[in-house]
Enzyme design. Sequence first.
Site, PDB file in Angstrom:
ATOM      1  N   SER A   1       0.867  -1.176   0.000  1.00 17.27           N
ATOM      2  CA  SER A   1       0.000   0.000   0.000  1.00 17.27           C
ATOM      3  C   SER A   1       0.904   1.225   0.000  1.00 17.27           C
ATOM      4  CB  SER A   1      -0.885   0.006   1.246  1.00 17.27           C
ATOM      5  OG  SER A   1      -1.517   1.257   1.422  1.00 17.27           O
TER       6      SER A   1
ATOM      7  N   TYR B   1      -2.784  -0.217  10.012  1.00 16.25           N
ATOM      8  CA  TYR B   1      -2.655  -0.732   8.648  1.00 16.25           C
ATOM      9  C   TYR B   1      -1.278  -0.418   8.067  1.00 16.25           C
ATOM     10  CZ  TYR B   1      -4.034  -1.831   3.829  1.00 16.25           C
ATOM     11  OH  TYR B   1      -4.116  -2.380   2.573  1.00 16.25           O
TER      12      TYR B   1
END
Length: 245
Positions: A153, A166
């Site tokens: 990501s 995250y």
Amino acid sequence: MLEYQAAKDLLMNKTILVTGAGDGIGRAAAVAFAQHGATVILLGKTVKKLEAVYDVIEQAGYPKPAIVPLDLQGATEQHYIDMAETIEQQFGHLDGLLHNASILGVLGPFQHIAMDSVQKVMQVNVIAEIMLTKALLPVMKKAPLASLVFTSSSVGRQGKAFWGEYAISKFATEGMMQTLAHEYEGSNVRVNSINPGATRTGMRANAYPAENPQTLKAAEDIMAAYLYLMGHDSVAVNGQQINAQ
């Protein structure tokens, strides 16, 4: 990367396992791999979703897939060992593994991180990936050429405020990729990560509820990078952070 054109038979006779194959990017990748000739092993926790993907692949006339229902939150190392043994028995080797399954956790100030939430995120996004990779590497080493792809990501490459749980898990994913790529450099196993970018998925909608999803690319629109990393055109690519967009 979006301009890459995969040959129709790019993945012919290859066996590829996709985690989180029930929806979103995992579903799109599974169908794309099958469309290009691969036998896809669909791993996910919701059997109905996996069966729906199975039906799409079968009805299209692509190679018959396999289904592995597994909840990464609760699976033990023995579950992965048993699965690896079954894959070896049925297919002989594994040509590709796409780590796609992830959970978002809770977005918010670092000081407000709840430990039960961060433990769930780390379990699915990091610990499960370690256990699954560890179990499947011996089966991948039996393939002529194998590709291990981690899903990263942008916040796993550059930290971002309020994305603590995250982001930390994705930094760990990048570290895992780099460690394995260095360890297996020069072998038949290549290891890379892919950042899908802003994509029209359920996770993205949860993270950005006010965003108009129609402004984003669909998962099917970013498959060029995934096909590239799984196919023979990327045999010399190892330890790289690839962007799908």
